[in-house]
Scaffold this motif. Structure first.
Motif, PDB file in Angstrom:
ATOM      1  N   UNK A  14       0.816  -1.222   0.000  1.00 55.57           N
ATOM      2  CA  UNK A  14       0.000   0.000   0.000  1.00 55.57           C
ATOM      3  C   UNK A  14       0.847   1.267   0.000  1.00 55.57           C
ATOM      4  N   UNK A  15       2.166   1.086  -0.053  1.00 54.24           N
ATOM      5  CA  UNK A  15       3.060   2.243  -0.087  1.00 54.24           C
ATOM      6  C   UNK A  15       3.335   2.850   1.271  1.00 54.24           C
ATOM      7  N   UNK A 237      -7.978  -5.018  -1.819  1.00 56.04           N
ATOM      8  CA  UNK A 237      -6.776  -5.808  -1.525  1.00 56.04           C
ATOM      9  C   UNK A 237      -5.708  -5.404  -2.546  1.00 56.04           C
ATOM     10  N   UNK A 238      -4.433  -5.417  -2.158  1.00 57.83           N
ATOM     11  CA  UNK A 238      -3.380  -5.040  -3.107  1.00 57.83           C
ATOM     12  C   UNK A 238      -3.394  -5.933  -4.347  1.00 57.83           C
ATOM     13  N   UNK A 239      -3.252  -5.297  -5.513  1.00 58.37           N
ATOM     14  CA  UNK A 239      -3.254  -5.999  -6.799  1.00 58.37           C
ATOM     15  C   UNK A 239      -1.882  -5.852  -7.438  1.00 58.37           C
ATOM     16  N   UNK A 240      -1.278  -6.982  -7.787  1.00 60.03           N
ATOM     17  CA  UNK A 240       0.083  -7.030  -8.331  1.00 60.03           C
ATOM     18  C   UNK A 240       0.022  -7.572  -9.747  1.00 60.03           C
ATOM     19  N   UNK A 311      14.308   4.156  -2.659  1.00 61.34           N
ATOM     20  CA  UNK A 311      13.022   4.437  -3.302  1.00 61.34           C
ATOM     21  C   UNK A 311      11.893   4.520  -2.275  1.00 61.34           C
ATOM     22  N   UNK A 312      11.914   3.596  -1.301  1.00 61.24           N
ATOM     23  CA  UNK A 312      10.908   3.619  -0.249  1.00 61.24           C
ATOM     24  C   UNK A 312       9.648   2.827  -0.526  1.00 61.24           C
ATOM     25  N   UNK A 313       9.499   2.302  -1.731  1.00 59.50           N
ATOM     26  CA  UNK A 313       8.295   1.533  -2.079  1.00 59.50           C
ATOM     27  C   UNK A 313       8.696   0.241  -2.775  1.00 59.50           C
ATOM     28  N   UNK A 314       9.159  -0.735  -1.979  1.00 58.15           N
ATOM     29  CA  UNK A 314       9.750  -1.924  -2.574  1.00 58.15           C
ATOM     30  C   UNK A 314       9.489  -3.164  -1.729  1.00 58.15           C
ATOM     31  N   UNK A 315       9.126  -4.241  -2.402  1.00 56.60           N
ATOM     32  CA  UNK A 315       9.010  -5.570  -1.796  1.00 56.60           C
ATOM     33  C   UNK A 315      10.001  -6.469  -2.521  1.00 56.60           C
TER      34      UNK A 315
END
Length: 346
Positions: A14-15, A237-240, A311-315
């Motif tokens: 979700x960032x 729900x998160x969508x990838x 970057x701060x937004x990474x999995x």
């Protein structure tokens, strides 16, 4: 259970800010695990996925063995196709083989629709078992995307160049768009059932769509993907979205109503950002690096983590799936390194 539940990966999707970079590995369940190989001596993939207790065990095993931050449901992207009337068999060493490939508009018109409660009840029961009783991390559900599913349905199995699929797309436009619509309907219905059963994130695998150029993607694929993700968005729900060899399509992906874009190993986090991609990014270690010495693996992983941390937004994930020759101990050590390094350098 609620106070022990680790939702780090959902917050990252979700960032939101997290204490460390969460990680899971595509194809983490099965293949390289000795416990799974022992099961496969007795049961086929079909038999495992049709027995919820067994399937739940295989799904949760990598969470227990590697300490990853999510489980991904153990099944195949072909699982829902028999409900449509597609005769598919997973053949060892080959992959999905379809004896009645699509060749005409009439073939497409004959395809049925899925009713998850009656067609794949074992999938939904596996999800319920995992999310209500067994997991302390989120469960990722998934589906194949229409192009990737269509490629198997038209080629009759795996392909190197997807020439039959593309020729069908170019020459039989009416049949193609009807096929896309039917597969979109199936994907939406199937994924919604997974979410209702308890899946906390969804990954759509458009593994082979990188074989199309961007212009053809916009004409033949993007409208149906927009519809799928727009309808699924209401479930919150998160969508990838993940594709292989899809660097040239990343900005097309970015314009879809998705939350996360999975990168393969060909494009770094920084390169994706430089191209203008704004979504949360997931990826993207080359699985082959897992077969090298630890020093090399640590160095490559650290480089990805550094870009992700900046970057701060990474999995963290792999750029494609775990291969059977990868050692489970390597994945366990890698997960620990990802967690420790990212927490220390946040």
């Amino acid at each position: 259970m609620a106070n022990k539940f680790n939702d780090t990966i959902i917050r990252a999707y979700k960032g939101e800010s997290t204490n460390y970079t969460p990680a899971w590995f595509m194809r983490q369940a099965g293949r390289s695990q000795p416990e799974y190989r022992k099961l496969k001596e007795k049961y086929s993939l079909f038999e495992i996925t049709h027995q919820p207790e067994l399937c739940a065990y295989v799904t949760r095993l990598p969470v227990e063995n590697y300490n990853v931050d999510a489980a991904i449901l153990y099944k195949d992207i072909m699982s829902p196709l028999p409900a449509l009337g597609v005769d598919v068999e997973i053949k060892s060493g080959i992959g999905p083989v379809i004896d009645n490939p699509i060749a005409s508009l009439r073939d497409v018109e004959k395809l049925g629709a899925i009713d998850p409660q009656s067609d794949v009840p074992y999938v939904l029961e596996t999800i319920r078992l995992l999310t209500q009783e067994q997991l302390q991390v989120p469960l990722i559900g998934f589906s194949g995307a229409p192009f990737t599913l269509a490629s198997y349905m038209i080629e009759g199995g795996p392909s190197k160049n997807y020439s039959k699929t593309k020729a069908f797309m170019y020459q039989q436009r009416e049949a193609w768009f009807l096929l896309m619509d039917k597969l979109a309907d199936m994907t939406i219905t199937y994924v919604e059932a997974q979410i209702e059963a308890g899946a906390q994130a969804i990954q759509i695998f458009d593994s082979w769509v990188g074989n199309l150029n961007a212009s053809d993607y916009r004409i033949f694929i993007k409208p149906v993907m927009t519809r799928i993700f727009s309808e699924l968005q209401r479930h919150d729900v998160p969508l990838i979205l993940f594709g292989v060899g899809a660097r040239h399509l990343l900005m097309e992906f970015n314009n879809l109503p998705v939350d996360v874009i999975g990168l393969d190993w060909r494009t770094s986090v920084q390169e994706a950002r430089n191209m203008g991609v704004t979504k949360v990014l997931q990826g993207n270690l080359d699985p082959a690096i897992l077969l090298t010495e630890w020093e090399m693996l640590e160095k490559r992983t650290q480089a990805i983590l550094d870009e992700g941390l900046a970057d701060g937004n990474h999995v963290f994930n792999l750029g494609h799936g775990v291969t059977p020759d990868i050692q489970p101990a390597t994945l366990k050590r890698l997960t620990a390194f990802i967690h420790e390094y990212s927490q220390r350098n946040r």
